[in-house]
Design an enzyme around this catalytic site. Sequence first.
Site, short mmCIF file in Angstrom:
data_model
loop_
_atom_site.label_atom_id
_atom_site.label_comp_id
_atom_site.label_asym_id
_atom_site.label_seq_id
_atom_site.Cartn_x
_atom_site.Cartn_y
_atom_site.Cartn_z
N GLU A 1 13.74 -5.92 19.49
CA GLU A 1 12.83 -6.92 20.06
C GLU A 1 13.35 -8.35 20.19
O GLU A 1 12.99 -9.02 19.32
CB GLU A 1 11.52 -7.01 19.00
N GLU B 1 8.12 -11.70 13.64
CA GLU B 1 6.93 -12.84 12.95
C GLU B 1 7.32 -12.79 11.55
O GLU B 1 6.92 -13.87 10.90
CB GLU B 1 5.55 -12.09 13.16
N ASN C 1 2.03 -1.45 16.95
CA ASN C 1 1.78 -2.44 15.98
C ASN C 1 0.64 -3.37 16.09
O ASN C 1 0.63 -4.11 17.20
CB ASN C 1 3.00 -3.22 15.82
N SER D 1 6.54 -7.13 25.10
CA SER D 1 5.71 -6.89 26.16
C SER D 1 5.81 -5.55 27.09
O SER D 1 5.89 -5.63 28.35
CB SER D 1 6.17 -8.14 27.12
N GLY E 1 5.15 -10.77 23.06
CA GLY E 1 3.82 -11.48 23.37
C GLY E 1 3.82 -12.34 24.36
O GLY E 1 2.69 -13.23 24.51
N HIS F 1 10.00 -7.51 11.05
CA HIS F 1 9.65 -8.04 12.24
C HIS F 1 9.93 -9.39 12.80
O HIS F 1 9.88 -10.25 11.73
CB HIS F 1 7.94 -7.68 12.34
N LYS G 1 -0.74 -5.69 14.30
CA LYS G 1 -0.49 -6.99 13.80
C LYS G 1 -2.06 -7.42 13.16
O LYS G 1 -2.39 -6.37 12.64
CB LYS G 1 -0.12 -7.70 14.99
P1 PGA Z 1 4.21 -7.22 22.41
O1 PGA Z 1 4.54 -7.25 20.81
O2 PGA Z 1 4.15 -5.90 22.75
O3 PGA Z 1 2.80 -7.78 22.01
O4 PGA Z 1 5.05 -8.28 23.00
C1 PGA Z 1 5.65 -6.38 20.16
C2 PGA Z 1 5.84 -6.43 18.77
O5 PGA Z 1 5.85 -7.56 18.54
O6 PGA Z 1 6.38 -5.49 18.29
#
Ligand code: PGA
Length: 250
Positions: free
Chosen positions: A167, A97, A10, A213, A173, A95, A12
């Site tokens: 997640e 976010e 992803n 992560s 992140g 997601h 983003k």
């Molecule tokens: P990340 O994000 O690997 O940067 O923690 C995962 C995601 O949001 O899909």
Amino acid sequence: MRRGYYIAGNWKMHKTRGEAIELAAALTAGLKDGEHKYLVAPSFTALEAVGSIVKGTNILLGAQDVASEEQGAHTGEVSVLQLKDLGVQVIILGHSERRHTYKEDDALINKKVKLALKHGFEVILCVGETLEEREAGQAEVVCESQTIWGLSGISAADVAKITIAYEPVWAIGTGKTATPEDADAIHAYIRKVIARLYGQSVADSIIIQYGGSVKPENAAQLMAKENIDGALVGGASLKADTFVPIAKFA
Ligand code: PGA
């Protein structure tokens, strides 16, 4: 039995078109001999360019979201019809976010899931608890409720086109990864929820990715767990040097 591992990137809100093209080209080369199912989800602005590179390879083209309406007066939104036109095959929905920063609720996410399925897309449905919810002992109920809501009104036949991504919001992140044991426990719990809704054989075959992560250093340990069938990767998907080793975890 599960249909093998599924590793998704992803991207983003990163990468200009030129940067996205460069990464997509490096990934098609790096994953040419990869043995799993792969996906990249660039920004809407790079879908067409990346699509022309991954077309005909073992990498699927994904979008990071879609509008909940088919078309019409919805300034700033992107429709399923437009995504189909660009050759998008998979849509990531729910997601964290989108849920937390953009206040998407379960009803809206469910509407998007249904619309995506109606138009023939595969879906990655993301679920996961916040740190406060985990500390309050609610990780399981939150994931259960988001799973039930997300799949509400979806037939057993259509569930075959859905991947769940667990997640934990606190791991996205942040550099903090759920331990493989903790992640596996939630995956097993989600699988039980699916079994209750759709029966054991659907539960046994649905792919549940872990996200939060994921890095080259922890991918293999996560994938070794019985209920972890892949990864949804954010930060580490932005470079071939980190995504390829995750995608080819040994
Ligand atoms: P990340 O994000 O690997 O940067 O923690 C995962 C995601 O949001 O899909």
